[in-house]
Design an enzyme around this catalytic site. Sequence first.
Site, short mmCIF file in Angstrom:
data_model
loop_
_atom_site.label_atom_id
_atom_site.label_comp_id
_atom_site.label_asym_id
_atom_site.label_seq_id
_atom_site.Cartn_x
_atom_site.Cartn_y
_atom_site.Cartn_z
N GLU A 194 0.81 -1.22 0.00
CA GLU A 194 0.00 0.00 0.00
C GLU A 194 0.85 1.27 0.00
OE1 GLU A 194 -3.16 0.10 2.94
OE2 GLU A 194 -3.54 2.22 2.52
N LYS A 227 -8.13 -0.15 11.04
CA LYS A 227 -7.44 -0.63 9.83
C LYS A 227 -6.17 0.19 9.63
CE LYS A 227 -6.44 -1.01 5.27
NZ LYS A 227 -5.52 -0.19 4.47
N ASP A 281 2.95 -14.17 12.17
CA ASP A 281 1.63 -14.55 11.67
C ASP A 281 0.68 -13.36 11.87
OD1 ASP A 281 -0.94 -15.56 11.37
OD2 ASP A 281 -0.49 -17.47 12.35
N HIS A 340 -1.51 10.93 -0.19
CA HIS A 340 -1.56 9.65 -0.89
C HIS A 340 -1.29 9.81 -2.38
CE1 HIS A 340 -3.77 6.40 1.55
NE2 HIS A 340 -3.18 7.23 2.38
P1 NDP Z 1 7.24 -23.42 16.51
O1 NDP Z 1 6.39 -24.61 16.37
O2 NDP Z 1 8.30 -23.20 15.49
O3 NDP Z 1 7.83 -23.47 17.98
C1 NDP Z 1 8.82 -22.64 18.42
C2 NDP Z 1 9.95 -23.50 18.90
O4 NDP Z 1 11.12 -22.70 19.01
C3 NDP Z 1 9.72 -24.04 20.30
O5 NDP Z 1 8.96 -25.21 20.26
C4 NDP Z 1 11.13 -24.25 20.81
O6 NDP Z 1 11.49 -25.58 20.55
C5 NDP Z 1 11.99 -23.33 19.91
N1 NDP Z 1 12.68 -22.28 20.69
C6 NDP Z 1 14.00 -21.98 20.58
N2 NDP Z 1 14.32 -20.97 21.39
C7 NDP Z 1 13.20 -20.62 22.06
C8 NDP Z 1 12.91 -19.63 23.04
N3 NDP Z 1 13.85 -18.81 23.52
N4 NDP Z 1 11.65 -19.51 23.47
C9 NDP Z 1 10.67 -20.31 23.00
N5 NDP Z 1 10.89 -21.29 22.07
C10 NDP Z 1 12.14 -21.44 21.61
O7 NDP Z 1 6.40 -22.09 16.54
P2 NDP Z 1 5.26 -21.64 17.51
O8 NDP Z 1 4.87 -22.72 18.49
O9 NDP Z 1 5.68 -20.34 18.05
O10 NDP Z 1 4.05 -21.47 16.51
C11 NDP Z 1 4.05 -20.41 15.57
C12 NDP Z 1 3.52 -20.91 14.25
O11 NDP Z 1 2.27 -21.56 14.44
C13 NDP Z 1 3.26 -19.79 13.29
O12 NDP Z 1 3.85 -20.16 12.07
C14 NDP Z 1 1.73 -19.77 13.16
O13 NDP Z 1 1.37 -19.31 11.88
C15 NDP Z 1 1.37 -21.18 13.40
N6 NDP Z 1 0.02 -21.50 13.88
C16 NDP Z 1 -0.88 -20.54 14.29
C17 NDP Z 1 -2.12 -20.90 14.76
C18 NDP Z 1 -3.04 -19.82 15.24
O14 NDP Z 1 -2.65 -18.67 15.28
N7 NDP Z 1 -4.29 -20.13 15.62
C19 NDP Z 1 -2.54 -22.30 14.85
C20 NDP Z 1 -1.49 -23.22 14.45
C21 NDP Z 1 -0.28 -22.82 13.97
P3 NDP Z 1 12.48 -26.37 21.51
O15 NDP Z 1 12.23 -25.88 22.90
O16 NDP Z 1 12.10 -27.77 21.31
O17 NDP Z 1 13.85 -26.01 21.03
#
Ligand code: NDP
Length: 418
Positions: free
Chosen positions: A79, A259, A275, A372
């Site tokens: 935009e 918006k 997201d 704009h």
């Molecule tokens: P991930 O599944 O990638 O999980 C993040 C991972 O990062 C953790 O499981 C952890 O794994 C690792 N990690 C490393 N360092 C850190 C830290 N300092 N703090 C926290 N975690 C850390 O992502 P999210 O669980 O955040 O989920 C986000 C995604 O989910 C987005 O892409 C979103 O679009 C999608 N999503 C959204 C939904 C919604 O909004 N309703 C529904 C379903 C999915 P470990 O501890 O094992 O190393």
Amino acid sequence: MSGFKKYYQKPWADRLQVLQTEQLLTADQLASLKAVAVNPKLGETMIENFITSYSLPEGLALNYMIDGKDYVVPMVTEEPSVIAASSNGAKLVKQAGGFKTNLTERLMIGQVVLENVVAPTELATKLKKAEEQLLQVANAAHPSIVKRGGGARFIRVRILAADLISLDLAVDVKQAMGANMLNTMLEAVADYVRTNYQQEILMSILSNYATSCLVTAHCQIPLALLATKQLAGKEVGQKIAQASRLAQLDVYRATTHNKGIMNGIDAVLIASGNDWRAVEAGVHAYAARDGQYRGLSEWQVVGDNLEGKLTLPLPVGFVGGSIGIVPLVKLNHQLLQLESAEELEKICVSVGLAQNLAALRALVTEGIQKGHMHLQLKSLAVSVGAKQAELAPLISALESAGVRDSNSAKRLLAELRR
Ligand code: NDP
């Protein structure tokens, strides 16, 4: 369309070929899809049925000072004027000392929804009593977040109807947005409830209404700084406060007001690999938290200052999702000199307030179209086929004629080419 059978199993090249076989695209068009596919391997890792990369422009919003730190803010948006307005609002606030923010907690909430409940009050009491056990079950499902200092913090039980209960779980997700880790924990809690309470479960899922992940930005601008050529600062400040009041009273205006706030925030969310649908959903639900959808920001004149405040649920991630795998996201984190999810929340809410200030100031003074106009005329000129060298003369011809419709643009371009 038989070529699309088991499409997801086909290699990328075959998937593209189907588009030609099915006579949707020509060979030349396929070649252009291939040419803009920046990193097919990464694309296939990120989404299903990948065909190409769709790119959006990225620019920098300038002049941001937040809690005493200067930022350049990468924004991805299609935009025109969003980045100019953002930089403009931030400049005004910087002249007045910058944004001040505060954030108290970063908990994500998820739901296990119990259905066909027979005695809801009794079950709710039992579940609340079992809080410690339920938190342990949740933590055992994702032990690594506990090691990082996060994990399940509390449960809340809400009776939604005589037969439906929502068991809410709040989790400290540290630096992630946390959707996936929360969903894993919720499914473990759901299994436990199903087995130990012989209770039917309807679903287990994160809630995007992130009411335990709120962040606030404030600013205080001397009225004199708001003056325009035509209007004194005090009058502009009063009109901005009135525009803020209008957005509290009227849903038609509140929707557009919000918006505008999200224009810049979404652009930062995309640039930082977040997201934005999740944030959008939560923000608009928050705007209706008292039952009426209202403007999210508040502006008022206090003494010789215009004071602005914006509070938003901003469940953003600094790690996780696509953040670690998209090279441009890493680079944008570096441009922001970003160190945590908390810092990104503070940047986003400040961007929302700056964007809102610039929009309201323009609306109550010269109107939105003047600012704009230039970029929009440029888009119009490109859309009617103007070549690079023809852009400037066509834009000034459109400006002098005071027109901005495509027929006039085509006519003026034809005249230029004569
Ligand atoms: P991930 O599944 O990638 O999980 C993040 C991972 O990062 C953790 O499981 C952890 O794994 C690792 N990690 C490393 N360092 C850190 C830290 N300092 N703090 C926290 N975690 C850390 O992502 P999210 O669980 O955040 O989920 C986000 C995604 O989910 C987005 O892409 C979103 O679009 C999608 N999503 C959204 C939904 C919604 O909004 N309703 C529904 C379903 C999915 P470990 O501890 O094992 O190393």
